[in-house]
Design a protein around this motif. Structure first.
Motif, PDB file in Angstrom:
ATOM      1  N   ASP A 137       4.358  -4.931   3.786  1.00 34.69           N
ATOM      2  CA  ASP A 137       3.861  -3.799   4.563  1.00 34.69           C
ATOM      3  C   ASP A 137       4.807  -3.597   5.742  1.00 34.69           C
ATOM      4  OD1 ASP A 137       2.441  -1.839   5.817  1.00 34.69           O
ATOM      5  OD2 ASP A 137       0.538  -2.914   5.858  1.00 34.69           O
TER       6      ASP A 137
ATOM      7  N   ASP B 184       6.015   2.590   7.293  1.00 34.51           N
ATOM      8  CA  ASP B 184       4.658   2.138   6.974  1.00 34.51           C
ATOM      9  C   ASP B 184       4.045   3.074   5.947  1.00 34.51           C
ATOM     10  OD1 ASP B 184       2.125   1.090   6.990  1.00 34.51           O
ATOM     11  OD2 ASP B 184       1.598   1.767   8.988  1.00 34.51           O
ATOM     12  N   ASN B 185       4.217   2.919   4.675  1.00 36.98           N
ATOM     13  CA  ASN B 185       4.765   1.772   4.038  1.00 36.98           C
ATOM     14  C   ASN B 185       5.631   2.180   2.843  1.00 36.98           C
ATOM     15  OD1 ASN B 185       5.183  -0.942   3.385  1.00 36.98           O
ATOM     16  ND2 ASN B 185       3.319  -1.025   2.154  1.00 36.98           N
TER      17      ASN B 185
ATOM     18  N   HIS C 184       0.837  -1.210   0.000  1.00 33.99           N
ATOM     19  CA  HIS C 184       0.000   0.000   0.000  1.00 33.99           C
ATOM     20  C   HIS C 184       0.869   1.255   0.000  1.00 33.99           C
ATOM     21  CE1 HIS C 184       0.223   1.507   4.260  1.00 33.99           C
ATOM     22  NE2 HIS C 184       0.432   0.260   4.573  1.00 33.99           N
TER      23      HIS C 184
ATOM     24  N   GLU D 240      -5.300   1.554   2.398  1.00 36.43           N
ATOM     25  CA  GLU D 240      -5.065   0.451   3.351  1.00 36.43           C
ATOM     26  C   GLU D 240      -5.356   0.905   4.763  1.00 36.43           C
ATOM     27  OE1 GLU D 240      -2.834  -2.176   6.161  1.00 36.43           O
ATOM     28  OE2 GLU D 240      -2.634  -0.030   5.868  1.00 36.43           O
ATOM     29  N   GLU D 241      -4.873   2.098   5.069  1.00 41.21           N
ATOM     30  CA  GLU D 241      -5.008   2.602   6.442  1.00 41.21           C
ATOM     31  C   GLU D 241      -6.471   2.894   6.786  1.00 41.21           C
ATOM     32  OE1 GLU D 241      -2.453   2.241   8.145  1.00 41.21           O
ATOM     33  OE2 GLU D 241      -0.619   2.886   7.134  1.00 41.21           O
TER      34      GLU D 241
HETATM   35 ZN   LIG Z   1       0.913  -0.439   6.533  1.00 33.16          ZN
END
Ligand SMILES: [Zn+2]
Length: 552
Positions: free
Chosen positions: A406, A344-345, A322, A378-379
């Protein structure tokens, strides 16, 4: 000290032997995976210029432009017709907190729920007003329908128009019984996202999850934070009308009161909910609730590129990572407000770019096509990968595997490497073989009871049936040992996870461990790309039925 040097020497020599003898053809490719390449990419992706890479912002524009340029430069073909982008419709929903009125009534008592102290609520339906009067309440245990575990909390129930109350996690966690679900390790049935999905399938009007800190893996404050702001969802053609009218959580204390109002002993009832033969309980109370929601429509993009295979070009391996993070925090009183999301990330995205460079450098192209998919949202709840899994650009039954990255290793070389959901699918054999050849060993994710497996993008693919691997950093640090590795990782999570301090720190970070891991990750995908096999989920896996159905 001497012993450690010896171990490092031994491992390096094994590597040399492996590369010169068994797989000369991949050496040119492996050389492309190096610290300099990673540093360059991470420093750009995690720079303040990229504004924390929030979906639908200037940060997204800059990120996807950079990724398109990189994909072109590497020689990947656009993955969506002429485009490297897959556009995704998002809807942002904000519950107006001061509009919420929630009351539970039994024969003799009235309980007004106070937000967010006792209760949080929201809707995924695109409607301005949610209103429900005197909806009958039912306690449905864990709210699980799991044929492979022979478990159905909704058996014989009609929940249309009703408000269902359920526990978080699953009976295996509650009892620690290895024969119930997956024992202490959380199954997807234990995850809160599942509870809402199942209640919607059952046609419930509303679902309320009872929060318990141990079972959820986090305190009430986490629920409070994530349910009192704006939430992102995929916008579906039916405006999400197939979901429940409302989704909520209550604290343990509030749940106790609700049970007492029905003359029930909370502790006794939740204990029985974890036992086989549990029967749902119709509570002698009703729920009335009303609130207003605000909407905003927006778009974001997955970025996708393909390196066609030589012989089996219509079969695919996907590498995913992501690109999104949390952007810029508006009200930071002082100091840094940009959530750069370096580990991240930016690391994972840089990782798949390096793997793409490696594949592109193979003297003989691999047999199957390799897809590089950098997903958005994603988050906000795995939205980009979920959208791809529901609107795949390449057939899922021709997709042999997904390999997800990730957050890579920044603490230096390790003897181990983590595989989330280890022993779940036949892909593990491919991973294990390579990991052993590199003189390293596999460990399962360290806290399976927290449901970490369900928190990154490989899971969107698992859910629809595509076998997926999620590599994580090892902890058994070659130089400092395992305890040190565990401590570093815990310290990092405490101090930097989802905070502005998750920044690119080239003087502190180590890149040698990251390079080691990526070489393994490349080779696993390479091996899979050179076969015509479609590894499946193992017997007993909840994802197997979907894979079997699509492969017929
Ligand atoms: Zn992540």
């Amino acid at each position: 000290m001497r012993n450690q040097i010896f171990v490092v020497f031994l491992i390096s020599s094994l590597l040399l032997v492996r590369c010169s003898n068994s797989k000369k053809e991949v050496q040119t490719a492996l050389d492309k995976i190096n610290a300099d390449g990673l540093k360059e990419k991470i420093s750009i992706l995690a720079s303040d210029d990229f504004k924390g890479r929030a979906p639908s912002t200037l940060g997204e524009e800059r990120t996807i432009k950079y990724l398109e340029e990189q994909f072109k430069k590497i020689g990947l073909q656009p993955g969506n017709g002429n485009s490297y982008l897959q556009e995704i419709p998002f809807v942002k929903i904000t519950t107006e907190l001061n509009s919420i009125a929630a009351v539970i009534k039994s024969k003799n008592e009235t309980l007004n729920l106070s937000v967010p102290k006792d209760f949080v609520v929201g809707t995924t339906r695109v409607v301005d007003n949610t209103s429900l009067k005197n909806s009958e309440m039912i306690f449905a245990g864990y709210g699980i329908v799991a044929p492979e575990y022979n478990w159905n909390d909704y058996a014989g129930l009609n929940v249309k128009g009703k408000t269902v109350v359920v526990l978080v996690n699953d009976p295996g966690f509650a009892t620690g019984d290895k024969n119930l679900f997956n024992g202490k390790a959380m199954t997807y049935y234990g995850r809160w996202t599942y509870k809402f999905e199942e209640a919607a399938r059952q046609g419930a009007a509303g679902l309320i999850i009872i929060h318990e800190t141990d079972a959820a893996g986090y305190p009430w404050s986490v629920v409070e934070n994530s349910w009192t702001g704006t939430r992102f969802y995929l916008e579906t053609p039916d405006k999400n009308m197939s979901n429940c009218e409302f989704n909520g959580w209550v604290t343990t204390e509030t749940a106790q009161k609700i049970f007492e109002m029905s003359g029930l002993d909370y502790k006794k009832e939740i204990a029985s909910a974890a036992q086989r033969g549990f029967k749902p309980i119709i509570l002698s109370s009703n729920m009335s609730i009303s609130f207003k929601s605000k909407f905003a429509y927006t778009k974001s993009n997955n970025v996708i590129g393909v390196l066609p295979g030589k012989e089996l070009a219509d079969e695919y391996i996907i590498y995913s990572a992501h690109w999104d993070h949390f952007g810029v925090r508006p009200n930071t009183a002082q100091g840094d407000s940009i959530l750069n999301g370096a580990l991240d990330n930016a690391t994972g995205v840089a990782g798949i770019l390096q793997v793409a460079e490696a594949f592109a450098a193979l003297p003989q192209p691999q047999k199957r096509s390799i897809i590089f998919l950098s997903v958005t949202g994603e988050e906000a709840g795995l939205l980009g990968s979920d959208y791809y899994a529901k609107h795949p650009l390449f057939p899922l039954n021709k997709t042999a595997a997904v390999i997800n990255l990730d957050a890579l290793n920044i603490f230096g070389k390790t003897k181990d490497i983590t595989l989330a959901g280890y022993k779940d699918s036949g892909l593990d054999d491919y991973a294990e073989k390579v990991i052993k050849e590199y003189g390293r060993y596999v460990v399962p994710e360290p806290t399976p009871e927290k449901g970490t497996y369900f928190r990154s993008d490989h899971f969107s693919f698992a859910k629809v049936g595509v076998p997926s691997l999620y590599f994580g950093s090892g902890m058994d640090n070659i130089e400092h040992g395992k305890q040190w590795g565990l401590d570093q990782s815990a310290k990092w999570l405490r101090e930097n996870y989802h905070k502005p301090s998750d920044e690119y720190k080239p003087d502190i970070w180590k890149f040698d461990g990251m390079v080691d891991d990526l070489k393994i990750i490349f080779e696993v995908g390479y091996d899979l790309s050179m076969t015509n096999k479609f590894p499946n989920w193992l017997e007993g896996s909840p994802y197997k039925a979907n894979r079997d159905a699509m492969m017929k």
